[in-house]
Design an enzyme around this catalytic site. Structure first.
Site, PDB file in Angstrom:
ATOM      1  N   TYR A   1     -43.865 -92.569 -15.379  1.00  0.00           N
ATOM      2  CA  TYR A   1     -44.777 -92.533 -16.854  1.00  0.00           C
ATOM      3  C   TYR A   1     -45.696 -91.517 -16.632  1.00  0.00           C
ATOM      4  CZ  TYR A   1     -47.966 -94.016 -20.549  1.00  0.00           C
ATOM      5  OH  TYR A   1     -48.894 -93.969 -21.575  1.00  0.00           O
TER       6      TYR A   1
ATOM      7  N   LYS B   1     -40.764 -92.786 -18.849  1.00  0.00           N
ATOM      8  CA  LYS B   1     -41.458 -92.855 -20.013  1.00  0.00           C
ATOM      9  C   LYS B   1     -42.172 -91.671 -20.213  1.00  0.00           C
ATOM     10  CE  LYS B   1     -45.275 -95.030 -22.704  1.00  0.00           C
ATOM     11  NZ  LYS B   1     -46.428 -95.915 -22.538  1.00  0.00           N
TER      12      LYS B   1
END
Length: 299
Positions: A134, A162
């Site tokens: 992320y 992400k």
């Protein structure tokens, strides 16, 4: 594990006194299932993870796993500023039944790119859960570069990223790394349609807390290559996306959730939405209701 489509970074509902509201939590989970959400994240930044006690993290994650009962994947936010603590939190999530861990780059400490490689490899090598990288530099102070992702994405336990940076060039560099064992997910609602039309696998979304059917439809259209229809829906969603940024996340989305009867507030140092935005929140809540009805009917 192959993550794709509309994935919701769940907000954490609190009661009027600041306690966990488990009834509202279950209503939020049901709203996600009813809307077609394809995975959820518990205790990410939208879930105010930094404000949760260990027992609350356990309770939220355990109850989500039990409620969802395998119908969609449940991810747990386990990223900490220290590698050993992240490994411990990821093991904790695995024991509670999570399907994968969303691991943000270590906040505040700003490691080098080599440090990020060592950090993520240590977590993945521990083998507690599949790992989703992320990257959100605006929150952490560090940037996970595409060349660093290239060093990590071949690890069998690192299954996705992400990416919350909005530049098309950043997404293009990551899409070049996409493969059968590594998915690329947008972490930015306003540019998620563009990312998916370019080849991204889906989005981990804030707005889908209140727009689950709409975000599912947007993902379905964009991933099917129906560009005109996807862009048309995306244009209708942009005012809602814009509202989600009027104050720090998750303040705006929790204001709309409160108007839906799901939760009451936040924990300090976050404050409720300022009164200057109250009328906008009511307008967006009405728009959300209309979009959800239309997208549910079109599904």
């Amino acid at each position: 594990m192959r993550l794709s489509g509309s994935i919701t970074a769940l907000a954490t509902p609190f009661g009027a006194a600041g306690e966990l509201d488990l009834d509202a939590w279950q209503r939020l989970l049901q709203q996600q299932l009813d809307g077609g959400t394809q995975a959820v994240v518990v205790a990410g930044s939208t879930g105010e993870a930094a404000a949760l006690y260990d027992a609350e993290f356990d309770l939220l994650l355990r109850s989500a796993v039990e409620f969802i009962a395998g119908r969609i994947p449940v991810l747990a936010g386990t990223g900490m500023s220290n590698t050993a603590k992240t490994i411990e939190q990821t093991r904790r999530a695995a024991a509670l039944g999570a399907d994968a861990a969303l691991v943000v780059t270590p906040p505040y400490v700003r490691p080098t790119q080599a440090g990020l490689v060592a950090h993520y490899r240590a977590i993945a090598d521990d083998d507690a859960l599949p790992i989703v990288l992320y990257n959100v530099p605006g929150r952490t102070g560090g940037d996970l570069l595409p060349e660093t992702v290239a060093e990590l994405c071949g690890h069998p336990r690192i299954v996705a990223i992400k990416e919350a940076r909005v530049e098309a060039e950043r997404m293009a560099a990551l899409l070049a790394l996409k493969g059968s064992g590594f998915a690329v997910l947008s972490g930015d609602d306003p540019t998620a349609c563009r990312a998916m039309l370019a080849g991204a696998d889906g989005v981990i979304s804030v707005a889908s807390n209140v727009l689950p059917a709409s975000m599912r439809r947007l993902c379905d259209l964009a991933r099917a290559g129906k560009a005109d229809a996807a862009r048309e829906l995306d244009a209708q969603l942009q005012p809602s996306f814009d509202f989600m940024g009027v104050e720090p996340n998750p303040i705006p989305v929790k204001a709309v959730l409160a108007l839906q009867g799901i939760g009451h507030g936040l924990r300090l140092p976050l404050l409720p939405l300022s009164t200057a935005h109250a009328d906008a929140a009511a307008t967006i809540a009405m728009r959300v209701r209309e979009l959800e009805q239309a997208c549910a009917a079109a599904a």
